[in-house]
Design an enzyme around this catalytic site. Structure first.
Site, PDB file in Angstrom:
ATOM      1  N   LYS A  12      -0.851   7.219  32.916  1.00  0.00           N
ATOM      2  CA  LYS A  12       0.598   7.535  32.982  1.00  0.00           C
ATOM      3  C   LYS A  12       1.295   6.387  33.699  1.00  0.00           C
ATOM      4  O   LYS A  12       0.910   6.016  34.818  1.00  0.00           O
ATOM      5  CB  LYS A  12       0.815   8.849  33.718  1.00  0.00           C
ATOM      6  CG  LYS A  12       2.169   9.460  33.483  1.00  0.00           C
ATOM      7  CD  LYS A  12       2.329  10.023  32.073  1.00  0.00           C
ATOM      8  CE  LYS A  12       2.094  11.513  32.022  1.00  0.00           C
ATOM      9  NZ  LYS A  12       1.957  12.006  30.637  1.00  0.00           N
ATOM     10  N   THR A  57      -3.577  11.831  30.677  1.00  0.00           N
ATOM     11  CA  THR A  57      -2.611  11.029  31.447  1.00  0.00           C
ATOM     12  C   THR A  57      -1.775  11.956  32.332  1.00  0.00           C
ATOM     13  O   THR A  57      -1.348  11.577  33.418  1.00  0.00           O
ATOM     14  CB  THR A  57      -1.679  10.200  30.533  1.00  0.00           C
ATOM     15  OG1 THR A  57      -0.844  11.070  29.787  1.00  0.00           O
ATOM     16  CG2 THR A  57      -2.455   9.293  29.607  1.00  0.00           C
ATOM     17  N   GLN A 222      30.541  16.302  44.386  1.00  0.00           N
ATOM     18  CA  GLN A 222      31.997  16.219  44.252  1.00  0.00           C
ATOM     19  C   GLN A 222      32.656  16.188  45.632  1.00  0.00           C
ATOM     20  O   GLN A 222      33.594  15.421  45.884  1.00  0.00           O
ATOM     21  CB  GLN A 222      32.522  17.433  43.457  1.00  0.00           C
ATOM     22  CG  GLN A 222      32.206  17.402  41.961  1.00  0.00           C
ATOM     23  CD  GLN A 222      30.893  18.059  41.574  1.00  0.00           C
ATOM     24  OE1 GLN A 222      29.935  18.087  42.349  1.00  0.00           O
ATOM     25  NE2 GLN A 222      30.827  18.574  40.358  1.00  0.00           N
ATOM     26  N   HIS A 250      18.752  12.796  40.483  1.00  0.00           N
ATOM     27  CA  HIS A 250      18.026  14.011  40.850  1.00  0.00           C
ATOM     28  C   HIS A 250      16.632  13.704  41.388  1.00  0.00           C
ATOM     29  O   HIS A 250      15.904  12.901  40.815  1.00  0.00           O
ATOM     30  CB  HIS A 250      17.906  14.939  39.636  1.00  0.00           C
ATOM     31  CG  HIS A 250      19.227  15.295  39.039  1.00  0.00           C
ATOM     32  ND1 HIS A 250      20.177  16.012  39.726  1.00  0.00           N
ATOM     33  CD2 HIS A 250      19.773  15.015  37.829  1.00  0.00           C
ATOM     34  CE1 HIS A 250      21.244  16.171  38.954  1.00  0.00           C
ATOM     35  NE2 HIS A 250      21.036  15.563  37.806  1.00  0.00           N
TER      36      HIS A 250
HETATM   37  O1  LIG Z   1      26.436  18.161  43.474  1.00  0.00           O
HETATM   38  C1  LIG Z   1      26.283  18.660  42.364  1.00  0.00           C
HETATM   39  N1  LIG Z   1      27.357  18.899  41.575  1.00  0.00           N
HETATM   40  C2  LIG Z   1      27.252  19.462  40.341  1.00  0.00           C
HETATM   41  O2  LIG Z   1      28.271  19.677  39.631  1.00  0.00           O
HETATM   42  C3  LIG Z   1      25.972  19.794  39.889  1.00  0.00           C
HETATM   43  N2  LIG Z   1      25.493  20.343  38.733  1.00  0.00           N
HETATM   44  C4  LIG Z   1      24.144  20.419  38.850  1.00  0.00           C
HETATM   45  O3  LIG Z   1      23.371  20.860  37.945  1.00  0.00           O
HETATM   46  N3  LIG Z   1      23.748  19.931  40.052  1.00  0.00           N
HETATM   47  C5  LIG Z   1      24.861  19.537  40.716  1.00  0.00           C
HETATM   48  N4  LIG Z   1      25.038  18.969  41.934  1.00  0.00           N
END
Ligand SMILES: O=c1[nH]c(=O)c2[nH]c(=O)[nH]c2[nH]1
Length: 298
Positions: A12, A57, A222, A250
């Site tokens: 992998k 893998t 946000q 993520h």
């Molecule tokens: O900070 C975040 N805002 C989002 O609008 C959002 N949407 C999501 O799936 N994870 C997150 N995290």
């Protein structure tokens, strides 16, 4: 047979493993990209499709994440040695293991406060500017891209809308990471006005952006974005408008339960796509928005 099998290897590639180790409020990060390539008695799988000698893998990937928990990541070399030795000594058909590792370096974001869980990736950003002059007035847009930052705690995400397609689990402690792309507009438009000190202004914007990122206890990216923007507008009188494009990079907690290991917010899989993309402008009250919506066209 008119053909024979030549050199072959498999495994992998590009396992993006991030570990956070906690020493009270001081966190340490290791961020690796680990590629595994195994060779050995693999004639049968190529000639006949017999998988009897094939360690999947997928298993090599799991081993990388499990070893991050079991042995920790002291150094890339140490980690790679553990892995290579494991594959060759535990699997009879495997005679050679090649582990390639890229390590991404991070440094701490220094803030006046106590918290030590905020990092900025070394190598840092590209600085940008765009100047437009029509013989009368100036528009100066400056900015940056690829300023990668991470908070290893003080980030939650919950209380969001849930419909029949929602599977995301609410979280009260997650990694918040993004690569900041931003443009800001100066209110210097006329040669009759005193010109800002461009160098000092850039340093100030960046410092306030980083500090606001580090100091915000975040309930969403946000909210963090808005805090970063309003801090810049409040602290930099020469700027009236700032826009951000923030990918939500993520980091998924790896499930180590199948290997009898507990993952106490230590080992993460850093996913590069798809990513949430959070974009917004923050304005000085009363000012007109002029920065284009799509920063990639700037
Ligand atoms: O900070 C975040 N805002 C989002 O609008 C959002 N949407 C999501 O799936 N994870 C997150 N995290």
């Amino acid at each position: 047979m008119p053909t024979i099998l030549g050199q072959n290897q498999y495994g992998k590639a590009e396992n993006r493993v991030v570990t956070i180790t906690r020493d009270g409020a001081t966190h340490h990060i290791k961020d690796l990209n680990v590629s595994v390539a195994l060779s050995g008695d693999m004639e049968d799988v190529h000639y006949n499709g017999s998988n009897a000698n094939v360690l999947p893998t997928d298993t090599t990937k799991n081993t990388v994440f499990a070893f991050a928990k079991e042995h920790g990541i002291e150094s890339a070399e140490q980690f790679g040695i553990h892995l290579a030795r494991h594959f060759v000594t535990s699997q009879e058909p495997i005679h050679r293991a090649r582990i390639r590792i890229e390590e991404y370096a991070w440094e701490r974001i220094e803030t006046p406060g106590e918290a030590k869980h905020s990092f900025v990736r070394k190598g840092q950003e590209t600085r940008l500017t765009q100047l437009t002059y029509d013989g009368e007035s100036w528009e100066v847009l400056s900015g940056l891209k690829d300023l990668t930052v991470l908070n290893s705690t003080d980030s939650e995400f919950w209380g969001y809308v849930k419909d029949r397609y929602t599977t995301l689990k609410e979280t009260h402690d997650r990694i918040l990471a993004t690569s900041v792309s931003s443009r800001w507009r100066f209110n210097w438009t006329d040669d009759a006005q005193e010109m800002p000190d461009w160098e000092a202004s850039y340093a100030r914007v960046k410092q306030h952006m980083l500090r606001a990122f580090a100091e915000t206890y975040s309930l969403s990216l946000q909210q963090t974005l808005y805090q970063m923007g309003s801090r810049v507008i409040e602290e930099c009188a020469e700027i009236d408008e700032i826009r951000f494009s923030l990918p939500n990079s993520h980091h998924f907690l790896v499930d180590l339960e199948p290997f009898g290991l507990k993952n106490d917010n230590e080992v993460y899989f850093a996913s590069d796509r798809p990513y949430g993309l959070i974009e917004a402008t923050v304005l000085r009250d009363g000012c007109e928005p002029r920065i284009p919506v799509d920063l990639t066209n700037l």
